[in-house]
Design an enzyme around this catalytic site. Structure first.
Site, PDB file in Angstrom:
ATOM      1  N   TRP A  99       0.833  -1.211   0.000  1.00 10.65           N
ATOM      2  CA  TRP A  99       0.000   0.000   0.000  1.00 10.65           C
ATOM      3  C   TRP A  99       0.861   1.251   0.000  1.00 10.65           C
ATOM      4  CZ3 TRP A  99      -4.498  -0.878  -1.832  1.00 10.65           C
ATOM      5  CH2 TRP A  99      -5.115  -2.114  -1.598  1.00 10.65           C
ATOM      6  N   ASP A 168      -1.483   6.982   6.200  1.00 15.28           N
ATOM      7  CA  ASP A 168      -2.531   6.069   5.743  1.00 15.28           C
ATOM      8  C   ASP A 168      -2.852   5.142   6.914  1.00 15.28           C
ATOM      9  OD1 ASP A 168      -4.087   4.069   4.710  1.00 15.28           O
ATOM     10  OD2 ASP A 168      -2.653   3.411   3.178  1.00 15.28           O
ATOM     11  N   LYS A 192     -12.787  -1.567   7.733  1.00 13.25           N
ATOM     12  CA  LYS A 192     -12.086  -2.617   8.495  1.00 13.25           C
ATOM     13  C   LYS A 192     -12.413  -2.502   9.989  1.00 13.25           C
ATOM     14  CE  LYS A 192      -8.314  -2.414   5.174  1.00 13.25           C
ATOM     15  NZ  LYS A 192      -8.552  -3.589   4.341  1.00 13.25           N
TER      16      LYS A 192
HETATM   17  N1  PMP Z   1      -4.017   1.285   2.503  1.00 12.39           N
HETATM   18  C1  PMP Z   1      -4.072   0.179   3.272  1.00 12.39           C
HETATM   19  C2  PMP Z   1      -3.091   0.034   4.389  1.00 12.39           C
HETATM   20  C3  PMP Z   1      -5.066  -0.792   3.043  1.00 12.39           C
HETATM   21  O1  PMP Z   1      -5.126  -1.883   3.809  1.00 12.39           O
HETATM   22  C4  PMP Z   1      -5.995  -0.598   1.989  1.00 12.39           C
HETATM   23  C5  PMP Z   1      -7.089  -1.580   1.709  1.00 12.39           C
HETATM   24  N2  PMP Z   1      -6.905  -2.863   2.061  1.00 12.39           N
HETATM   25  C6  PMP Z   1      -5.866   0.550   1.200  1.00 12.39           C
HETATM   26  C7  PMP Z   1      -4.883   1.476   1.493  1.00 12.39           C
HETATM   27  C8  PMP Z   1      -6.802   0.809   0.055  1.00 12.39           C
HETATM   28  O2  PMP Z   1      -8.009   1.188   0.562  1.00 12.39           O
HETATM   29  P1  PMP Z   1      -9.290   1.351  -0.353  1.00 12.39           P
HETATM   30  O3  PMP Z   1      -9.621   0.007  -0.895  1.00 12.39           O
HETATM   31  O4  PMP Z   1     -10.306   1.865   0.622  1.00 12.39           O
HETATM   32  O5  PMP Z   1      -8.956   2.321  -1.411  1.00 12.39           O
END
Ligand code: PMP
Length: 357
Positions: A99, A168, A192
């Site tokens: 991510w 994030d 989550k």
């Molecule tokens: N950052 C992290 C740490 C995540 O775990 C996730 C989703 N699993 C995201 C970003 C992306 O999030 P979204 O699907 O809400 O765009």
């Protein structure tokens, strides 16, 4: 009774699902919270209460605005760079997993200068880098507070001096108190730890809003959402309604200190089993980087992984299969996972090791 260890969207508190279900069905036809104007009194009350409760529960300082936006954390990867990184300046990024990398791709796409100030990629992201090579002139330092796929987490936010953190927090949002001192911006989806998909909660220091450029489209400006109190366009009303109910549940669970304490207890149950059975299982994360949200491990004999997940399913534990980049098993134990779920998993890990060890 099933235990859902999926990485998200994830388990919700049972009382929230019940209250939402009853409320939708008991309203007059056409008048449930999902069927009325987002500018009407009924929804306004839900919206304001969720904002106020979030600020109170999370101890968000007045200098920060709270925004409800859409597009997920994935849109924030672009919005952070678009709004907070001015031309001719640079931003620092810490690369702690998939991510983080996606956030770095987006700042690159915008053609803006950035540096990688720390990474654990050479060790397949099994730890949070202790040392960072920070640029004191950076516009911000971007971090991923919990790495959902690799199962690592900052135990405390890094000290970045006068440079604001942009965090994030997708997978540890509202899972415990935050020290907001160094934070300029933080964001995370609700799906989550705090509700359902569709809502991204953003916290932004009002002073940073002045950095935006004239060429930024209206919907992509933090200032648009802040000035309109997150009602610039139709908000994700259902997700905000559920978010409010989850916050109420957290208040009744001892606030964030209580939630954090329970989360520590839950993680301990699973990590203890892992450590006790180290001849059979091997954790992915280094000890001091272990996540309280996603416990990642492999079976030493990888050929048993499928049998492990199948046997877990027979005991009503779902969603344990690890992400392909780590393999093995990942147990996501977000806020609404009950302590019993972690106990059941730990007991199962012991039984399985005994049978196959
Ligand atoms: N950052 C992290 C740490 C995540 O775990 C996730 C989703 N699993 C995201 C970003 C992306 O999030 P979204 O699907 O809400 O765009």
């Amino acid at each position: 009774m099933s235990y859902n260890f999926g990485p998200g969207p994830a388990v919700l508190p049972r009382c929230v699902v019940e209250e939402a279900g009853q409320s939708l069905l008991s309203s007059e036809v056409g008048l449930s919270i999902l069927e009325v104007s987002h500018r009407g009194d009924a929804y306004q009350e839900v919206h304001e209460a969720a904002l106020a409760r979030c600020r109170r529960l999370y101890g968000v300082p007045d200098r920060m605005a709270i925004g409800f936006v859409q597009g997920g954390a994935s849109l924030q990867f672009a919005m952070v760079a678009q709004n907070l990184l001015r031309q001719g300046r640079s931003a620092d990024y810490v690369n702690t997993g998939s991510w983080s990398k996606k956030a770095i791709v987006e700042v690159g796409r915008l053609g803006k200068d950035h540096r990688v100030a720390g990474t654990s990629e050479a060790d397949n992201f099994n730890h949070i880098p202790a040392e960072l090579d920070l640029d004191p002139e950076a516009e911000y330092v971007h971090i991923t507070t919990n790495n959902t796929i690799f199962g690592t987490q900052y135990s405390q936010l890094p000290d970045t001096g006068a440079v604001p953190l942009a965090a994030d927090m997708s997978s540890d949002l509202l899972s415990g108190p935050v020290k907001w001192d160094g934070v300029g911006l933080a964001y995370g989806g609700a799906q989550k730890n705090a509700g359902v998909a569709g809502l991204t909660v953003v916290f932004v220091d009002r002073d940073l809003l002045a950095r935006e450029s004239d060429s930024t489209p209206t919907i992509l400006r933090y200032s648009t959402h802040v000035e309109a109190n997150s009602l610039f366009n139709t908000p994700p009303v259902f997700a905000i309604y559920i978010f409010g109910l989850v916050l109420k549940w957290m208040e009744s669970a001892g606030g964030l200190a209580g939630v954090a304490q329970t989360n520590r207890r839950k993680a301990e149950l699973v990590y203890n089993a892992l450590d006790e059975l180290s001849e059979f299982y091997v954790g992915h994360a280094q000890r001091d980087s272990r996540s309280l949200m996603n416990v990642t491990f492999n079976l030493r004999d990888a050929s048993l992984t499928e049998a492990f997940c199948a046997a877990a399913l027979e005991r009503d534990m779902v969603g344990l299969k690890g992400h392909r980049s780590v393999g093995g098993v990942r147990a996501s134990i977000y806020n609404a996972m009950p302590v019993e779920g972690c106990q059941v998993l730990a007991d199962f890990m012991r039984d399985f090791a005994r049978q196959h060890g």
